[in-house]
Scaffold this motif. Structure first.
Motif, PDB file in Angstrom:
ATOM      1  N   CYS A   1     109.405 -11.289  70.873  1.00 46.94           N
ATOM      2  CA  CYS A   1     109.417 -12.257  69.774  1.00 46.94           C
ATOM      3  C   CYS A   1     110.172 -11.686  68.568  1.00 46.94           C
ATOM      4  CB  CYS A   1     107.979 -12.606  69.401  1.00 46.94           C
ATOM      5  SG  CYS A   1     107.820 -13.858  68.141  1.00 46.94           S
ATOM      6  N   LEU A   2     109.989 -10.391  68.306  1.00 44.49           N
ATOM      7  CA  LEU A   2     110.662  -9.730  67.191  1.00 44.49           C
ATOM      8  C   LEU A   2     112.089  -9.303  67.535  1.00 44.49           C
ATOM      9  CD1 LEU A   2     107.716  -7.483  65.974  1.00 44.49           C
ATOM     10  CD2 LEU A   2     108.755  -9.372  64.699  1.00 44.49           C
ATOM     11  N   ARG A   3     112.443  -9.389  68.831  1.00 48.71           N
ATOM     12  CA  ARG A   3     113.738  -8.945  69.342  1.00 48.71           C
ATOM     13  C   ARG A   3     113.954  -7.453  69.126  1.00 48.71           C
ATOM     14  NH1 ARG A   3     115.381 -12.968  66.057  1.00 48.71           N
ATOM     15  NH2 ARG A   3     117.115 -11.766  65.235  1.00 48.71           N
ATOM     16  N   VAL A   4     112.871  -6.676  69.350  1.00 51.64           N
ATOM     17  CA  VAL A   4     112.942  -5.219  69.290  1.00 51.64           C
ATOM     18  C   VAL A   4     112.441  -4.657  70.622  1.00 51.64           C
ATOM     19  CG1 VAL A   4     112.587  -5.159  66.788  1.00 51.64           C
ATOM     20  CG2 VAL A   4     110.612  -4.898  68.299  1.00 51.64           C
ATOM     21  N   ARG A   5     112.715  -3.381  70.856  1.00 54.62           N
ATOM     22  CA  ARG A   5     112.195  -2.739  72.055  1.00 54.62           C
ATOM     23  C   ARG A   5     110.689  -2.542  71.920  1.00 54.62           C
ATOM     24  NH1 ARG A   5     115.223   2.707  72.737  1.00 54.62           N
ATOM     25  NH2 ARG A   5     114.371   2.871  70.651  1.00 54.62           N
TER      26      ARG A   5
ATOM     27  N   GLU B   1     119.075  -2.995  62.540  1.00 48.93           N
ATOM     28  CA  GLU B   1     119.241  -1.771  63.340  1.00 48.93           C
ATOM     29  C   GLU B   1     118.205  -1.714  64.468  1.00 48.93           C
ATOM     30  OE1 GLU B   1     118.884   3.066  62.967  1.00 48.93           O
ATOM     31  OE2 GLU B   1     119.262   1.917  61.153  1.00 48.93           O
ATOM     32  N   LEU B   2     116.968  -2.075  64.169  1.00 50.30           N
ATOM     33  CA  LEU B   2     115.929  -2.077  65.203  1.00 50.30           C
ATOM     34  C   LEU B   2     116.308  -3.011  66.347  1.00 50.30           C
ATOM     35  CD1 LEU B   2     112.659  -2.163  63.063  1.00 50.30           C
ATOM     36  CD2 LEU B   2     113.447  -0.290  64.511  1.00 50.30           C
ATOM     37  N   ARG B   3     116.928  -4.128  66.005  1.00 56.28           N
ATOM     38  CA  ARG B   3     117.279  -5.125  67.026  1.00 56.28           C
ATOM     39  C   ARG B   3     118.546  -4.763  67.804  1.00 56.28           C
ATOM     40  NH1 ARG B   3     115.426  -9.605  62.767  1.00 56.28           N
ATOM     41  NH2 ARG B   3     113.284  -9.808  63.523  1.00 56.28           N
ATOM     42  N   GLN B   4     119.308  -3.792  67.303  1.00 58.85           N
ATOM     43  CA  GLN B   4     120.531  -3.395  67.999  1.00 58.85           C
ATOM     44  C   GLN B   4     120.282  -2.348  69.079  1.00 58.85           C
ATOM     45  OE1 GLN B   4     123.366  -2.144  65.070  1.00 58.85           O
ATOM     46  NE2 GLN B   4     123.725  -4.218  64.337  1.00 58.85           N
TER      47      GLN B   4
ATOM     48  N   ARG C   1     117.964   3.204  75.451  1.00 61.52           N
ATOM     49  CA  ARG C   1     118.777   4.017  74.532  1.00 61.52           C
ATOM     50  C   ARG C   1     118.015   4.251  73.254  1.00 61.52           C
ATOM     51  NH1 ARG C   1     123.690   0.270  73.866  1.00 61.52           N
ATOM     52  NH2 ARG C   1     122.854   0.505  71.807  1.00 61.52           N
ATOM     53  N   SER C   2     118.252   5.387  72.641  1.00 58.73           N
ATOM     54  CA  SER C   2     117.658   5.612  71.328  1.00 58.73           C
ATOM     55  C   SER C   2     118.553   4.925  70.313  1.00 58.73           C
ATOM     56  CB  SER C   2     117.540   7.101  71.024  1.00 58.73           C
ATOM     57  OG  SER C   2     118.811   7.657  70.781  1.00 58.73           O
ATOM     58  N   ARG C   3     118.044   4.709  69.130  1.00 53.65           N
ATOM     59  CA  ARG C   3     118.837   4.062  68.089  1.00 53.65           C
ATOM     60  C   ARG C   3     120.025   4.929  67.699  1.00 53.65           C
ATOM     61  NH1 ARG C   3     113.747   2.944  64.617  1.00 53.65           N
ATOM     62  NH2 ARG C   3     114.158   5.120  64.375  1.00 53.65           N
TER      63      ARG C   3
END
Length: 138
Positions: A65-69, A124-127, A132-134
């Motif tokens: 929902c947040l589009r994060v890992r 950045e969180l969503r990319q 992979r790490s950020r």
């Protein structure tokens, strides 16, 4: 035509907490509620929105929902940016030994995270891609 709202036990409990309904049962797993209040809640124009706000999401669903890992969402939980509204036991077999306790988060609380924590770099969180790490190159 509006979509019909599905009301789960978690949503009913949240309605009780909000004062929209009164639990008439001494049994926490019981569901008797005041008929007049039920009719009043059912007649609300914003019922679908109310139900959606209290719909439970598991950690994977909340991350999506947040589009994060998931790892980023887990970090938000560690930072106490969000707390589970309820935990549910999920059975994966026929015995209790094959069950896991899964935290469930309110959709409204998940949706509110970016606004309540603007200090996070949400773009950045969503990319960061899965696996992979950020800090990894694209």
């Amino acid at each position: 035509m509006s979509e019909k709202a599905t009301v789960t036990s978690l949503v009913v409990r949240r309605f009780i907490t909000r004062g929209l309904s009164t639990d008439l049962s001494g049994n926490p797993s019981g569901t008797p509620h005041h008929p007049g209040q039920v009719a009043e809640v059912r007649g609300r124009e914003d019922l679908t929105k109310l139900v959606a706000a209290d719909t439970p999401l598991g950690p994977e669903q909340a991350a999506a929902c947040l589009r994060v890992r998931r790892v980023e969402f887990d970090r938000m939980v560690e930072f106490t940016w969000i707390r589970a509204a309820k935990c549910a036991e999920m059975k994966f077999g026929t015995s209790r030994a094959e069950a896991a306790v899964v935290p469930l988060y309110r959709t409204a609380d998940v949706d509110a995270l970016p606004a309540t924590h603007p200090e996070a770099d949400w773009a950045e969180l969503r990319q960061a891609g899965k696996g992979r790490s950020r800090d990894s190159p694209a």
